[in-house]
Design a protein around this motif. Structure first.
Motif, PDB file in Angstrom:
ATOM      1  N   VAL A 185      38.934  63.214   0.005  1.00 41.73           N
ATOM      2  CA  VAL A 185      40.139  63.294   0.830  1.00 41.73           C
ATOM      3  C   VAL A 185      41.368  62.869   0.034  1.00 41.73           C
ATOM      4  O   VAL A 185      42.421  63.524   0.070  1.00 41.73           O
ATOM      5  CB  VAL A 185      39.990  62.424   2.098  1.00 41.73           C
ATOM      6  CG1 VAL A 185      41.322  62.312   2.828  1.00 41.73           C
ATOM      7  CG2 VAL A 185      38.935  63.005   3.023  1.00 41.73           C
ATOM      8  N   PHE A 186      41.259  61.761  -0.694  1.00 42.72           N
ATOM      9  CA  PHE A 186      42.390  61.270  -1.476  1.00 42.72           C
ATOM     10  C   PHE A 186      42.789  62.281  -2.557  1.00 42.72           C
ATOM     11  O   PHE A 186      43.982  62.515  -2.789  1.00 42.72           O
ATOM     12  CB  PHE A 186      42.049  59.917  -2.115  1.00 42.72           C
ATOM     13  CG  PHE A 186      42.442  58.743  -1.281  1.00 42.72           C
ATOM     14  CD1 PHE A 186      43.684  58.139  -1.434  1.00 42.72           C
ATOM     15  CD2 PHE A 186      41.582  58.224  -0.333  1.00 42.72           C
ATOM     16  CE1 PHE A 186      44.064  57.047  -0.670  1.00 42.72           C
ATOM     17  CE2 PHE A 186      41.941  57.132   0.450  1.00 42.72           C
ATOM     18  CZ  PHE A 186      43.185  56.540   0.281  1.00 42.72           C
ATOM     19  N   LEU A 187      41.814  62.862  -3.213  1.00 50.96           N
ATOM     20  CA  LEU A 187      42.121  63.822  -4.278  1.00 50.96           C
ATOM     21  C   LEU A 187      42.794  65.074  -3.727  1.00 50.96           C
ATOM     22  O   LEU A 187      43.760  65.587  -4.299  1.00 50.96           O
ATOM     23  CB  LEU A 187      40.838  64.192  -5.029  1.00 50.96           C
ATOM     24  CG  LEU A 187      40.272  63.119  -5.962  1.00 50.96           C
ATOM     25  CD1 LEU A 187      38.885  63.504  -6.456  1.00 50.96           C
ATOM     26  CD2 LEU A 187      41.208  62.894  -7.150  1.00 50.96           C
ATOM     27  N   ARG A 188      42.269  65.562  -2.612  1.00 44.79           N
ATOM     28  CA  ARG A 188      42.873  66.743  -1.993  1.00 44.79           C
ATOM     29  C   ARG A 188      44.299  66.452  -1.528  1.00 44.79           C
ATOM     30  O   ARG A 188      45.162  67.327  -1.562  1.00 44.79           O
ATOM     31  CB  ARG A 188      42.018  67.231  -0.818  1.00 44.79           C
ATOM     32  CG  ARG A 188      40.776  68.004  -1.249  1.00 44.79           C
ATOM     33  CD  ARG A 188      39.801  68.235  -0.095  1.00 44.79           C
ATOM     34  NE  ARG A 188      40.461  68.714   1.118  1.00 44.79           N
ATOM     35  CZ  ARG A 188      40.889  69.952   1.317  1.00 44.79           C
ATOM     36  NH1 ARG A 188      40.733  70.855   0.364  1.00 44.79           N
ATOM     37  NH2 ARG A 188      41.464  70.303   2.446  1.00 44.79           N
ATOM     38  N   SER A 189      44.550  65.242  -1.102  1.00 41.30           N
ATOM     39  CA  SER A 189      45.900  64.859  -0.667  1.00 41.30           C
ATOM     40  C   SER A 189      46.831  64.651  -1.856  1.00 41.30           C
ATOM     41  O   SER A 189      48.043  64.897  -1.760  1.00 41.30           O
ATOM     42  CB  SER A 189      45.839  63.566   0.154  1.00 41.30           C
ATOM     43  OG  SER A 189      45.015  63.712   1.281  1.00 41.30           O
ATOM     44  N   ALA A 190      46.266  64.206  -2.973  1.00 34.68           N
ATOM     45  CA  ALA A 190      47.096  63.886  -4.140  1.00 34.68           C
ATOM     46  C   ALA A 190      47.620  65.127  -4.847  1.00 34.68           C
ATOM     47  O   ALA A 190      48.714  65.103  -5.428  1.00 34.68           O
ATOM     48  CB  ALA A 190      46.287  63.028  -5.112  1.00 34.68           C
ATOM     49  N   VAL A 237      38.084  68.775  -5.630  1.00 35.20           N
ATOM     50  CA  VAL A 237      38.890  68.344  -6.775  1.00 35.20           C
ATOM     51  C   VAL A 237      38.150  67.226  -7.505  1.00 35.20           C
ATOM     52  O   VAL A 237      37.763  66.228  -6.897  1.00 35.20           O
ATOM     53  CB  VAL A 237      40.275  67.844  -6.328  1.00 35.20           C
ATOM     54  CG1 VAL A 237      41.109  67.441  -7.547  1.00 35.20           C
ATOM     55  CG2 VAL A 237      41.002  68.917  -5.513  1.00 35.20           C
ATOM     56  N   ASP A 238      37.961  67.401  -8.785  1.00 30.18           N
ATOM     57  CA  ASP A 238      37.262  66.414  -9.603  1.00 30.18           C
ATOM     58  C   ASP A 238      38.222  65.311 -10.034  1.00 30.18           C
ATOM     59  O   ASP A 238      39.371  65.589 -10.412  1.00 30.18           O
ATOM     60  CB  ASP A 238      36.678  67.107 -10.834  1.00 30.18           C
ATOM     61  CG  ASP A 238      35.939  66.147 -11.747  1.00 30.18           C
ATOM     62  OD1 ASP A 238      34.834  65.716 -11.380  1.00 30.18           O
ATOM     63  OD2 ASP A 238      36.493  65.830 -12.821  1.00 30.18           O
ATOM     64  N   LEU A 239      37.760  64.056  -9.983  1.00 29.43           N
ATOM     65  CA  LEU A 239      38.615  62.919 -10.323  1.00 29.43           C
ATOM     66  C   LEU A 239      39.104  62.998 -11.769  1.00 29.43           C
ATOM     67  O   LEU A 239      40.293  62.769 -12.040  1.00 29.43           O
ATOM     68  CB  LEU A 239      37.866  61.602 -10.097  1.00 29.43           C
ATOM     69  CG  LEU A 239      38.633  60.322 -10.476  1.00 29.43           C
ATOM     70  CD1 LEU A 239      39.924  60.205  -9.680  1.00 29.43           C
ATOM     71  CD2 LEU A 239      37.750  59.092 -10.273  1.00 29.43           C
ATOM     72  N   LYS A 240      38.208  63.320 -12.688  1.00 26.79           N
ATOM     73  CA  LYS A 240      38.607  63.408 -14.096  1.00 26.79           C
ATOM     74  C   LYS A 240      39.667  64.485 -14.287  1.00 26.79           C
ATOM     75  O   LYS A 240      40.652  64.283 -15.013  1.00 26.79           O
ATOM     76  CB  LYS A 240      37.382  63.706 -14.960  1.00 26.79           C
ATOM     77  CG  LYS A 240      37.702  63.783 -16.449  1.00 26.79           C
ATOM     78  CD  LYS A 240      36.452  64.095 -17.266  1.00 26.79           C
ATOM     79  CE  LYS A 240      36.801  64.217 -18.749  1.00 26.79           C
ATOM     80  NZ  LYS A 240      35.602  64.553 -19.567  1.00 26.79           N
ATOM     81  N   LEU A 241      39.470  65.626 -13.628  1.00 26.34           N
ATOM     82  CA  LEU A 241      40.442  66.704 -13.734  1.00 26.34           C
ATOM     83  C   LEU A 241      41.790  66.290 -13.155  1.00 26.34           C
ATOM     84  O   LEU A 241      42.838  66.556 -13.753  1.00 26.34           O
ATOM     85  CB  LEU A 241      39.930  67.951 -13.010  1.00 26.34           C
ATOM     86  CG  LEU A 241      40.866  69.166 -13.007  1.00 26.34           C
ATOM     87  CD1 LEU A 241      41.111  69.655 -14.419  1.00 26.34           C
ATOM     88  CD2 LEU A 241      40.301  70.280 -12.129  1.00 26.34           C
ATOM     89  N   TYR A 242      41.757  65.629 -12.000  1.00 23.33           N
ATOM     90  CA  TYR A 242      43.019  65.194 -11.403  1.00 23.33           C
ATOM     91  C   TYR A 242      43.757  64.232 -12.329  1.00 23.33           C
ATOM     92  O   TYR A 242      44.987  64.335 -12.497  1.00 23.33           O
ATOM     93  CB  TYR A 242      42.802  64.530 -10.043  1.00 23.33           C
ATOM     94  CG  TYR A 242      44.107  63.994  -9.505  1.00 23.33           C
ATOM     95  CD1 TYR A 242      45.014  64.841  -8.883  1.00 23.33           C
ATOM     96  CD2 TYR A 242      44.470  62.658  -9.694  1.00 23.33           C
ATOM     97  CE1 TYR A 242      46.252  64.377  -8.462  1.00 23.33           C
ATOM     98  CE2 TYR A 242      45.698  62.186  -9.264  1.00 23.33           C
ATOM     99  CZ  TYR A 242      46.580  63.041  -8.648  1.00 23.33           C
ATOM    100  OH  TYR A 242      47.816  62.588  -8.239  1.00 23.33           O
ATOM    101  N   ASN A 243      43.040  63.287 -12.922  1.00 19.77           N
ATOM    102  CA  ASN A 243      43.679  62.321 -13.821  1.00 19.77           C
ATOM    103  C   ASN A 243      44.306  63.021 -15.020  1.00 19.77           C
ATOM    104  O   ASN A 243      45.379  62.618 -15.496  1.00 19.77           O
ATOM    105  CB  ASN A 243      42.660  61.275 -14.280  1.00 19.77           C
ATOM    106  CG  ASN A 243      42.325  60.276 -13.188  1.00 19.77           C
ATOM    107  OD1 ASN A 243      43.111  60.053 -12.279  1.00 19.77           O
ATOM    108  ND2 ASN A 243      41.147  59.679 -13.277  1.00 19.77           N
ATOM    109  N   GLU A 244      43.656  64.070 -15.504  1.00 16.88           N
ATOM    110  CA  GLU A 244      44.235  64.845 -16.604  1.00 16.88           C
ATOM    111  C   GLU A 244      45.533  65.533 -16.163  1.00 16.88           C
ATOM    112  O   GLU A 244      46.523  65.524 -16.899  1.00 16.88           O
ATOM    113  CB  GLU A 244      43.221  65.889 -17.095  1.00 16.88           C
ATOM    114  CG  GLU A 244      42.033  65.292 -17.828  1.00 16.88           C
ATOM    115  CD  GLU A 244      40.991  66.330 -18.188  1.00 16.88           C
ATOM    116  OE1 GLU A 244      41.167  67.519 -17.829  1.00 16.88           O
ATOM    117  OE2 GLU A 244      39.988  65.956 -18.827  1.00 16.88           O
TER     118      GLU A 244
END
Length: 212
Positions: free
Chosen positions: A43-48, A178-185
């Motif tokens: 949820v957090f990743l999709r919102s971010a 959404v993958d966390l590593k991908l989002y951080n990149e």
């Protein structure tokens, strides 16, 4: 614009302000994302993602508009401007002409000669247009308009386009993992792009690269 963008200090202060609050907000969001893969993290990743895109579009639109206003405020004569700014200055005089006849070609040449040493009139409204989908080709066009160096950004073409696509999927109500590593990149690269945009605008302003 609220700040006085007629001076270099006013411009740099505005750019620093834009970078500061956006980086702070995005960092807060990033730090709130759970590191454990679960429903909450999803949820957090999709919102971010939409927020990250919003800051990308917002930063580009505001900072490039500030630089355009800065250059416009110099009121240089047309003959002193780089060609892209010269085109902006004269667009209201020649923009509606379809240059497909000798008559209109003559009018364009006449306008160029008559206006060449006159004080420029660079419009600001509607020039920096992100089209609500700031893909790389749109960004590239705005860089060209402002005589900013595109090669500094070309390596991130795919990242920019992927961010827009991800945002559109989520904003249109589609499910997207959404993958966390991908989002951080994405987060780190977008912040880095902010820095490059800011630095390039400041360098162009300081070195007066809007002049020919």
């Amino acid at each position: 614009m609220a700040k006085d963008l007629r001076t270099f200090d006013g411009l740099t202060n505005k750019l620093a302000e834009e970078l500061g609050w956006r980086r702070k907000e995005l960092t807060i969001i990033q730090n709130k994302i759970p590191t454990t893969k679960n429903a909450m993290q999803s949820v957090f990743l999709r919102s971010a993602v939409p927020l990250l895109y919003a800051h990308w579009e917002g930063f580009v639109k505001v900072t490039l508009s500030c630089y355009l206003e800065y250059v416009s405020s110099k009121h240089l004569t047309n003959d002193k401007l780089q060609y892209s700014f010269l085109a902006l200055s004269l667009q209201n005089k020649i923009g509606d002409l379809e240059v497909n006849s000798i008559i209109n070609k003559t009018k364009v040449v006449e306008t160029l000669f008559n206006e060449y040493t006159n004080r420029s009139n660079i419009p600001k409204k509607g020039i920096i247009n992100t089209k609500s989908n700031l893909k790389y080709d749109v960004f590239q066009e705005m860089l060209l308009i402002l005589n900013l160096e595109e090669s500094s950004f070309s390596a991130k073409k795919d990242l920019i386009n992927d961010l827009v696509d991800m945002r559109n999927h989520i904003a249109h109500g589609e499910y997207l993992q959404v993958d966390l590593k991908l989002y951080n990149e994405f987060h780190n690269d977008i912040i880095a792009l902010f820095e490059v945009i800011k630095t390039q605008i400041e360098n162009n302003a300081l070195l007066e690269k809007y002049k020919r």
